[in-house]
Design an enzyme around this catalytic site. Structure first.
Site, PDB file in Angstrom:
ATOM      1  N   SER A 179     -14.019  -9.894  -5.698  1.00 13.31           N
ATOM      2  CA  SER A 179     -13.052 -10.101  -4.628  1.00 13.31           C
ATOM      3  C   SER A 179     -12.959 -11.574  -4.304  1.00 13.31           C
ATOM      4  CB  SER A 179     -13.454  -9.311  -3.384  1.00 13.31           C
ATOM      5  OG  SER A 179     -14.266 -10.114  -2.568  1.00 13.31           O
ATOM      6  N   LYS A 180     -11.784 -11.966  -3.806  1.00  9.54           N
ATOM      7  CA  LYS A 180     -11.564 -13.396  -3.635  1.00  9.54           C
ATOM      8  C   LYS A 180     -12.413 -13.984  -2.518  1.00  9.54           C
ATOM      9  CE  LYS A 180      -7.336 -12.866  -0.949  1.00  9.54           C
ATOM     10  NZ  LYS A 180      -5.897 -12.825  -1.046  1.00  9.54           N
ATOM     11  N   ARG A 181     -13.056 -13.146  -1.737  1.00 16.04           N
ATOM     12  CA  ARG A 181     -13.965 -13.686  -0.720  1.00 16.04           C
ATOM     13  C   ARG A 181     -15.216 -14.274  -1.370  1.00 16.04           C
ATOM     14  NH1 ARG A 181     -11.973  -9.712   2.004  1.00 16.04           N
ATOM     15  NH2 ARG A 181     -13.516  -8.214   1.372  1.00 16.04           N
ATOM     16  N   ASN A 188     -15.456 -14.947  -5.036  1.00 18.86           N
ATOM     17  CA  ASN A 188     -15.189 -15.677  -6.270  1.00 18.86           C
ATOM     18  C   ASN A 188     -13.693 -15.858  -6.415  1.00 18.86           C
ATOM     19  OD1 ASN A 188     -17.295 -16.377  -8.148  1.00 18.86           O
ATOM     20  ND2 ASN A 188     -17.833 -14.213  -8.166  1.00 18.86           N
TER      21      ASN A 188
END
Ligand code: GLU
Length: 494
Positions: A252-254, A256
């Site tokens: 998830s962009k949180r 990576n």
């Protein structure tokens, strides 16, 4: 029968590396069998779909080198390939289901549905439509329609028994019909939900095999039921495990960067990214024959090898493959061409020169001034982010607000970016001058540079997001509680 596969992204955000993974698997399978690969845009969620996201998806999949035989941009015999342009088709198929009794009109108000769910939860039951409107006879339905009551079309689901979904990799998966919801197929505005549009399109577009993310497994019984009601043969479904962070959590962009365009911005070669994703789908080749181009990946593709445990998106491995690609697969002229295409196109250089010229005394000042535009991760320390008038908490909050705000920004242009940052200072009740410093440091690595908004526009959304995320991490990753509280404040003033 010609093998036909598709990737069907929803244009609701940045193109995700998971989309490239799913696209690659579908592409390889189709090409391995001399078939066709189709791109379809699933924009049934009108509130969240944007033209910008669709353009970015096409752009990034094209950059990857995955060419589709049919799609919204290239057309084809089964178009249109954008679901928002196919509403009349879905309405016609919904009408068929209503006529055969395989779907029914539901007049329940949102208030009734909410109350129903609350009661079901309180009773420890699964929340699921209770079937009230299914009991109405034709006269009752006609009466309500004539009275102008809004309605949706819902799928009729068997009351008991089980549904077997044959998954190409997992084998049979059994579901109790009693756990499957009477899905809304057509909303009150006459537009379809994903489920109806997806099944109708896969049939009309003659899709024979579907490889898609495992988050869709639980939708498969509804889809199977629709195929059965329509009397169609379902494509062969295979659900792919989601990509994971090294700690095995969902990518998830949180945690990576997950955007395909982030990897492009950082100077990864699309060939290396595909190579890396291809190895995730075919780990048998790990350590045997590592460097593979797309033709190789197609040739070696074997769906039986797709791992069922979530493949780990290990950036270190991607770096290694990319380094090898740059060293071993390009001659000098090709390498120079890559550098130019990545960060030194004449258009970009013109923009950069105009911003840099007023700020240098010697050309040799350009290096330190502009290094941040050609860098990946910046070497900054927490203390550099401090030093202004703000407390750590305020700086962290400003960084988090910027992450949320920039995500909402449709157009990545100086004007919108500027308004965003001015707004953040206002919300926090501080002077812009005071928040500017940490933003400069986070984004350019130094407290002064070329104008901040231009720097942000030039770097692009993905790199900026990553730099803000890293800076926030340096001052302390916000706890869930902090995030919730900040989110409330942020929403309160937006
Ligand atoms: N629109 C869905 C997605 O974005 C596609 C799911 C499917 O392939 O059926 O993942």
């Amino acid at each position: 029968m010609k093998v036909r596969t598709r990737v069907a992204p929803s244009p609701t955000g940045d193109p995700h590396v998971g989309t490239a993974y799913v696209a690659l698997v579908n592409y390889c399978f189709a090409k391995r069998h001399g078939g066709e690969f189709i791109l379809r845009i699933e924009d049934t969620d009108r509130a969240r779909s944007t033209a910008e996201s669709e353009a970015a998806i096409l752009d990034s999949l094209r950059w990857c080198g995955l060419h589709w035989d049919e799609g919204p941009d290239v057309g084809g015999p089964h178009g249109p390939y954008r679901q928002s342009e196919r509403s009349a088709i879905y309405r016609e198929y919904a009408a068929r289901l209503l006529a055969s009794g395989d779907a029914f009109r539901c007049f329940c108000t949102p208030e009734r549905l909410d109350a129903m769910r609350v009661a079901q939860r309180a009773a420890g039951q699964l929340t699921r439509y209770d079937g009230l409107c299914r009991t109405y006879d034709a006269a009752e339905v006609a009466r309500r329609e004539a009275a102008g009551e809004p309605s949706v079309v819902r799928l009729r689901v068997p009351d008991d028994g089980t549904c077997i979904v044959e998954d190409g990799r997992r084998g049979p998966i059994e579901f109790e019909w009693s756990s499957v919801d009477m899905q809304v197929l057509l909303k009150s505005d006459g537009l379809p939900t994903y489920h109806l549009a997806n099944v109708v399109d896969d049939h009309l577009m003659e899709i024979t095999h579907v490889f898609r993310g495992e988050e869709w497994v639980s939708s498969a019984p509804k889809h199977m039921l629709l195929y059965r009601y329509f009397g169609w043969t379902a494509p062969k479904l295979t659900h792919l495990p989601l990509l994971r962070n090294p700690d095995k959590s969902k990518l998830s962009k949180r945690k990576n960067p997950t955007g395909i365009l982030f990897y492009r911005s950082l100077g990864y070669a699309p060939e290396a990214l595909l190579n890396f994703l291809g190895l995730l789908a075919n780990p048998a080749h790990e350590g045997v024959e590592e460097l593979m181009d797309l033709a190789h990946l197609v040739e070696r593709f074997d769906p039986a090898q797709i791992p069922l445990g979530g493949p780990v998106f290990d950036v270190g491995k991607l770096d290694w493959l990319n380094g090898r690609f740059l060293r071993e697969r390009l001659d000098d002229a090709q390498f120079v061409e890559r550098v130019r295409a990545w960060g030194a196109s004449p258009e970009r250089m013109r923009k950069i020169a105009a911003l840099a010229r007023p700020r240098v005394e010697r050309l040799s000042d350009l290096g330190p001034l502009l290094a941040f535009l050609f860098a990946g991760r910046l070497a900054i320390a927490a203390d550099q982010l401090r030093g202004g008038k703000l407390e750590d908490r305020q700086v962290r909050q400003a960084l988090q607000y910027a992450l949320w705000e920039l995500d909402r920004l449709d157009e990545w242009r100086v004007s919108g970016i500027e308004a965003t940052f001015v707004g953040i200072a206002q919300r926090l009740g501080v002077k812009f001058r005071d928040v500017a410093r940490p933003f400069y440091v986070a984004i350019t690595g130094s407290p002064t540079s070329i104008p901040l908004y231009d720097a942000i526009e030039l770097l692009g959304r993905d790199v900026v997001r990553e730099r803000l995320r890293v800076a926030l991490g340096l001052l302390g990753v916000p706890s869930k509680r902090e995030l919730d509280a900040w989110f409330e404040e942020w929403k309160g003033v937006s």
